[in-house]
Write a protein that holds these residues in place. Sequence first.
Motif, PDB file in Angstrom:
ATOM      1  N   SER A  41       0.852  -1.196   0.000  1.00 18.84           N
ATOM      2  CA  SER A  41       0.000   0.000   0.000  1.00 18.84           C
ATOM      3  C   SER A  41       0.883   1.240   0.000  1.00 18.84           C
ATOM      4  N   PRO A  42       1.557   1.502  -1.112  1.00 16.20           N
ATOM      5  CA  PRO A  42       2.502   2.616  -1.168  1.00 16.20           C
ATOM      6  C   PRO A  42       1.806   3.978  -1.122  1.00 16.20           C
ATOM      7  N   ALA A  43       2.607   4.986  -0.872  1.00 22.89           N
ATOM      8  CA  ALA A  43       2.103   6.357  -0.802  1.00 22.89           C
ATOM      9  C   ALA A  43       1.540   6.799  -2.145  1.00 22.89           C
ATOM     10  N   ASP A  44       0.608   7.735  -2.084  1.00 19.87           N
ATOM     11  CA  ASP A  44      -0.058   8.231  -3.291  1.00 19.87           C
ATOM     12  C   ASP A  44       0.914   8.770  -4.331  1.00 19.87           C
ATOM     13  N   ASP A  45       2.027   9.330  -3.892  1.00 19.74           N
ATOM     14  CA  ASP A  45       2.968   9.907  -4.857  1.00 19.74           C
ATOM     15  C   ASP A  45       3.678   8.841  -5.698  1.00 19.74           C
ATOM     16  N   LEU A  46       3.500   7.572  -5.352  1.00 18.78           N
ATOM     17  CA  LEU A  46       4.094   6.482  -6.135  1.00 18.78           C
ATOM     18  C   LEU A  46       3.093   5.846  -7.097  1.00 18.78           C
ATOM     19  N   LEU A  47       1.869   6.349  -7.108  1.00 19.48           N
ATOM     20  CA  LEU A  47       0.816   5.747  -7.920  1.00 19.48           C
ATOM     21  C   LEU A  47       1.178   5.693  -9.403  1.00 19.48           C
ATOM     22  N   ASP A  48       1.710   6.756  -9.959  1.00 16.76           N
ATOM     23  CA  ASP A  48       2.062   6.759 -11.381  1.00 16.76           C
ATOM     24  C   ASP A  48       3.124   5.709 -11.696  1.00 16.76           C
ATOM     25  N   ASP A  49       4.113   5.567 -10.818  1.00 10.88           N
ATOM     26  CA  ASP A  49       5.155   4.557 -11.020  1.00 10.88           C
ATOM     27  C   ASP A  49       4.563   3.152 -10.970  1.00 10.88           C
ATOM     28  N   VAL A  50       3.660   2.927 -10.021  1.00 16.17           N
ATOM     29  CA  VAL A  50       3.033   1.611  -9.900  1.00 16.17           C
ATOM     30  C   VAL A  50       2.172   1.321 -11.125  1.00 16.17           C
ATOM     31  N   ARG A  51       1.429   2.300 -11.583  1.00 12.35           N
ATOM     32  CA  ARG A  51       0.614   2.110 -12.796  1.00 12.35           C
ATOM     33  C   ARG A  51       1.493   1.714 -13.979  1.00 12.35           C
ATOM     34  N   GLU A  52       2.632   2.383 -14.115  1.00 10.26           N
ATOM     35  CA  GLU A  52       3.532   2.055 -15.223  1.00 10.26           C
ATOM     36  C   GLU A  52       4.087   0.642 -15.075  1.00 10.26           C
ATOM     37  N   ALA A  53       4.474   0.272 -13.860  1.00  8.35           N
ATOM     38  CA  ALA A  53       4.999  -1.073 -13.627  1.00  8.35           C
ATOM     39  C   ALA A  53       3.960  -2.136 -13.979  1.00  8.35           C
ATOM     40  N   VAL A  54       2.722  -1.907 -13.588  1.00  7.71           N
ATOM     41  CA  VAL A  54       1.645  -2.845 -13.908  1.00  7.71           C
ATOM     42  C   VAL A  54       1.459  -2.931 -15.427  1.00  7.71           C
ATOM     43  N   ALA A  55       1.492  -1.794 -16.078  1.00  6.84           N
ATOM     44  CA  ALA A  55       1.252  -1.753 -17.527  1.00  6.84           C
ATOM     45  C   ALA A  55       2.352  -2.443 -18.326  1.00  6.84           C
ATOM     46  N   ILE A  56       3.599  -2.359 -17.876  1.00  8.57           N
ATOM     47  CA  ILE A  56       4.698  -2.917 -18.664  1.00  8.57           C
ATOM     48  C   ILE A  56       5.091  -4.335 -18.267  1.00  8.57           C
ATOM     49  N   CYS A  57       4.470  -4.885 -17.245  1.00  6.60           N
ATOM     50  CA  CYS A  57       4.803  -6.250 -16.821  1.00  6.60           C
ATOM     51  C   CYS A  57       4.505  -7.216 -17.972  1.00  6.60           C
ATOM     52  N   PRO A  58       5.525  -7.898 -18.495  1.00  2.80           N
ATOM     53  CA  PRO A  58       5.316  -8.758 -19.656  1.00  2.80           C
ATOM     54  C   PRO A  58       4.455  -9.992 -19.363  1.00  2.80           C
ATOM     55  N   ALA A  59       4.336 -10.352 -18.103  1.00  4.40           N
ATOM     56  CA  ALA A  59       3.559 -11.537 -17.742  1.00  4.40           C
ATOM     57  C   ALA A  59       2.192 -11.185 -17.159  1.00  4.40           C
ATOM     58  N   ALA A  60       1.896  -9.895 -17.082  1.00  5.22           N
ATOM     59  CA  ALA A  60       0.643  -9.440 -16.455  1.00  5.22           C
ATOM     60  C   ALA A  60       0.497 -10.046 -15.060  1.00  5.22           C
ATOM     61  N   ALA A  61       1.591 -10.057 -14.317  1.00  2.00           N
ATOM     62  CA  ALA A  61       1.602 -10.651 -12.982  1.00  2.00           C
ATOM     63  C   ALA A  61       1.249  -9.648 -11.885  1.00  2.00           C
ATOM     64  N   LEU A  62       1.157  -8.377 -12.239  1.00  2.00           N
ATOM     65  CA  LEU A  62       0.864  -7.334 -11.256  1.00  2.00           C
ATOM     66  C   LEU A  62      -0.542  -6.799 -11.438  1.00  2.00           C
ATOM     67  N   ARG A  63      -1.130  -6.410 -10.328  1.00  2.00           N
ATOM     68  CA  ARG A  63      -2.464  -5.822 -10.361  1.00  2.00           C
ATOM     69  C   ARG A  63      -2.519  -4.663  -9.398  1.00  2.00           C
ATOM     70  N   LEU A  64      -3.106  -3.566  -9.867  1.00  2.00           N
ATOM     71  CA  LEU A  64      -3.305  -2.383  -9.029  1.00  2.00           C
ATOM     72  C   LEU A  64      -4.777  -2.326  -8.676  1.00  2.00           C
ATOM     73  N   VAL A  65      -5.062  -2.296  -7.387  1.00  2.00           N
ATOM     74  CA  VAL A  65      -6.440  -2.237  -6.905  1.00  2.00           C
ATOM     75  C   VAL A  65      -6.640  -0.859  -6.272  1.00  2.00           C
ATOM     76  N   GLU A  66      -7.486  -0.067  -6.891  1.00  2.00           N
ATOM     77  CA  GLU A  66      -7.737   1.295  -6.409  1.00  2.00           C
ATOM     78  C   GLU A  66      -9.082   1.371  -5.712  1.00  2.00           C
TER      79      GLU A  66
END
Length: 67
Positions: A41-66
């Motif tokens: 549950s990272p800080a709000d200022d990391l949201l854009d970085d997390v969104r990018e990480a989720v989007a570029i994961c080649p295995a679609a192994a990450l999920r962002l739950v807002e």
Amino acid sequence: MTFHVELDEPRCVASGQCAVVAPDVFDQRDDDGVAVILDESPADDLLDDVREAVAICPAAALRLVEG
């Protein structure tokens, strides 16, 4: 806004893209390179970085739950 990150570990292909894009949130295990979440549950200022990480994961192994 609150959000948290989920990892489907068996899907992870150890590409490391998440750790490069959001190093405050993701890392990789030393033995096999599989991703680990440092902060589910990272800080709000990391949201854009997390969104990018989720989007570029080649295995679609990450999920962002807002919300």
